[in-house]
Scaffold this motif. Structure first.
Motif, PDB file in Angstrom:
ATOM      1  N   GLU A   5       0.491  -1.837  -0.290  1.00  0.00           N
ATOM      2  CA  GLU A   5      -0.091  -0.294  -0.420  1.00  0.00           C
ATOM      3  C   GLU A   5       0.397   1.062  -0.238  1.00  0.00           C
ATOM      4  O   GLU A   5       2.049   1.481   0.403  1.00  0.00           O
ATOM      5  N   VAL A   6       0.843   2.701  -0.160  1.00  0.00           N
ATOM      6  CA  VAL A   6       1.129   3.497  -0.407  1.00  0.00           C
ATOM      7  C   VAL A   6       0.496   4.193   0.000  1.00  0.00           C
ATOM      8  O   VAL A   6      -1.258   4.386   0.286  1.00  0.00           O
ATOM      9  N   ILE A   7       1.000   4.931   1.118  1.00  0.00           N
ATOM     10  CA  ILE A   7      -0.077   6.303   2.187  1.00  0.00           C
ATOM     11  C   ILE A   7       1.223   7.590   2.272  1.00  0.00           C
ATOM     12  O   ILE A   7       1.951   7.588   2.188  1.00  0.00           O
ATOM     13  N   ALA A   8       0.025   8.345   2.463  1.00  0.00           N
ATOM     14  CA  ALA A   8       1.117   9.535   2.669  1.00  0.00           C
ATOM     15  C   ALA A   8       0.662  10.087   3.979  1.00  0.00           C
ATOM     16  O   ALA A   8      -0.835   9.531   4.284  1.00  0.00           O
ATOM     17  N   PRO A  40      -1.916  10.275  19.232  1.00  0.00           N
ATOM     18  CA  PRO A  40      -1.274  10.471  20.160  1.00  0.00           C
ATOM     19  C   PRO A  40       0.715  10.556  20.263  1.00  0.00           C
ATOM     20  O   PRO A  40       1.516  10.805  21.055  1.00  0.00           O
ATOM     21  N   GLN A  41       1.536   9.682  18.412  1.00  0.00           N
ATOM     22  CA  GLN A  41       2.641  10.355  18.274  1.00  0.00           C
ATOM     23  C   GLN A  41       2.523  10.155  16.933  1.00  0.00           C
ATOM     24  O   GLN A  41       2.057   9.774  16.425  1.00  0.00           O
ATOM     25  N   SER A  42       3.428  11.862  16.904  1.00  0.00           N
ATOM     26  CA  SER A  42       4.207  11.815  15.552  1.00  0.00           C
ATOM     27  C   SER A  42       4.679  10.692  14.379  1.00  0.00           C
ATOM     28  O   SER A  42       5.695  11.273  15.390  1.00  0.00           O
ATOM     29  N   MET A  43       4.461  10.528  13.345  1.00  0.00           N
ATOM     30  CA  MET A  43       4.875   9.402  13.116  1.00  0.00           C
ATOM     31  C   MET A  43       6.552  10.059  12.044  1.00  0.00           C
ATOM     32  O   MET A  43       7.453   9.539  12.102  1.00  0.00           O
ATOM     33  N   ALA A  44       6.064  11.759  12.502  1.00  0.00           N
ATOM     34  CA  ALA A  44       7.826  11.878  11.737  1.00  0.00           C
ATOM     35  C   ALA A  44       8.570  11.949  12.713  1.00  0.00           C
ATOM     36  O   ALA A  44       9.581  11.790  12.672  1.00  0.00           O
ATOM     37  N   SER A  45       8.246  12.363  14.033  1.00  0.00           N
ATOM     38  CA  SER A  45       9.036  12.147  15.340  1.00  0.00           C
ATOM     39  C   SER A  45       9.839  10.657  15.423  1.00  0.00           C
ATOM     40  O   SER A  45      11.092  10.326  15.441  1.00  0.00           O
ATOM     41  N   ILE A  52      10.116  16.974   3.720  1.00  0.00           N
ATOM     42  CA  ILE A  52       9.818  16.913   3.115  1.00  0.00           C
ATOM     43  C   ILE A  52       9.864  16.697   1.533  1.00  0.00           C
ATOM     44  O   ILE A  52      10.853  18.227   1.595  1.00  0.00           O
ATOM     45  N   PRO A  53       9.670  15.710   0.714  1.00  0.00           N
ATOM     46  CA  PRO A  53       8.803  14.564   1.157  1.00  0.00           C
ATOM     47  C   PRO A  53      10.373  13.566   1.617  1.00  0.00           C
ATOM     48  O   PRO A  53      10.842  12.990   0.715  1.00  0.00           O
ATOM     49  N   PRO A  54      10.590  12.697   2.292  1.00  0.00           N
ATOM     50  CA  PRO A  54      10.629  11.163   2.715  1.00  0.00           C
ATOM     51  C   PRO A  54      10.263  10.239   2.024  1.00  0.00           C
ATOM     52  O   PRO A  54       9.130  10.537   1.782  1.00  0.00           O
ATOM     53  N   GLY A  62       6.264  -3.374  10.450  1.00  0.00           N
ATOM     54  CA  GLY A  62       6.653  -2.480  11.026  1.00  0.00           C
ATOM     55  C   GLY A  62       7.650  -1.651  10.814  1.00  0.00           C
ATOM     56  O   GLY A  62       7.995  -0.740  10.895  1.00  0.00           O
ATOM     57  N   GLN A  63       8.953  -2.578  10.724  1.00  0.00           N
ATOM     58  CA  GLN A  63       9.973  -2.687   9.924  1.00  0.00           C
ATOM     59  C   GLN A  63      10.760  -1.720   8.949  1.00  0.00           C
ATOM     60  O   GLN A  63      10.176  -1.631   8.178  1.00  0.00           O
ATOM     61  N   VAL A  64      11.278  -0.702   9.679  1.00  0.00           N
ATOM     62  CA  VAL A  64      11.777   0.177   7.867  1.00  0.00           C
ATOM     63  C   VAL A  64      12.707  -0.515   7.236  1.00  0.00           C
ATOM     64  O   VAL A  64      13.906  -1.391   7.730  1.00  0.00           O
ATOM     65  N   LEU A  65      12.320  -0.753   5.677  1.00  0.00           N
ATOM     66  CA  LEU A  65      12.826  -1.685   5.537  1.00  0.00           C
ATOM     67  C   LEU A  65      13.902  -0.627   4.370  1.00  0.00           C
ATOM     68  O   LEU A  65      15.182  -1.391   4.171  1.00  0.00           O
ATOM     69  N   ASP A  66      14.176   0.290   3.990  1.00  0.00           N
ATOM     70  CA  ASP A  66      14.692   1.349   3.019  1.00  0.00           C
ATOM     71  C   ASP A  66      14.062   2.577   3.238  1.00  0.00           C
ATOM     72  O   ASP A  66      13.314   2.983   3.671  1.00  0.00           O
ATOM     73  N   THR A  67      15.745   3.129   3.148  1.00  0.00           N
ATOM     74  CA  THR A  67      15.160   5.284   3.549  1.00  0.00           C
ATOM     75  C   THR A  67      15.353   5.619   2.143  1.00  0.00           C
ATOM     76  O   THR A  67      16.118   5.089   1.132  1.00  0.00           O
ATOM     77  N   ASP A  68      14.785   6.855   1.587  1.00  0.00           N
ATOM     78  CA  ASP A  68      14.645   7.300   0.094  1.00  0.00           C
ATOM     79  C   ASP A  68      14.913   6.354  -1.020  1.00  0.00           C
ATOM     80  O   ASP A  68      15.793   6.713  -1.552  1.00  0.00           O
ATOM     81  N   CYS A  69      13.837   5.530  -0.624  1.00  0.00           N
ATOM     82  CA  CYS A  69      13.665   4.337  -2.321  1.00  0.00           C
ATOM     83  C   CYS A  69      13.058   5.345  -2.785  1.00  0.00           C
ATOM     84  O   CYS A  69      11.374   5.340  -3.009  1.00  0.00           O
TER      85      CYS A  69
END
Length: 84
Positions: A5-8, A40-45, A52-54, A62-69
């Motif tokens: 899924e893609v979410i913004a 209750p908790q910012s995803m950005a933090s 932005i945009p990351p 829920g684990q980050v697989l890659d960044t700036d992909c």
């Protein structure tokens, strides 16, 4: 069908402006309001987003697989994950 899924995640604080953007642009994916007063908790933090945009690729667990992909790198990573 593959569980992708893609979410913004919007960092806007003005919920009326965010609603207007969603109405005007009608993106084909869900847009979550990160700065919504009831959040209750910012995803950005949580993910250390300072600009932005990351682009984060997050697995089902829920684990980050890659960044700036993006672009070819995103295509290759998705092919690796989904075997195609």
């Amino acid at each position: 069908d593959k569980g992708f899924e893609v979410i913004a995640i919007s960092l806007d604080r003005d919920m009326e402006e965010l609603q207007k953007f969603i109405f005007d642009k009608n993106p084909p994916w869900p847009v979550l309001a990160d700065k919504h007063p009831s959040n209750p908790q910012s995803m950005a933090s949580k993910f250390g987003i300072r600009a932005i945009p990351p682009m984060l690729l997050i697995g089902k667990d829920g684990q980050v697989l890659d960044t700036d992909c993006r672009g070819d790198r995103l295509s290759a990573k998705l092919a690796e994950i989904f075997g195609g």
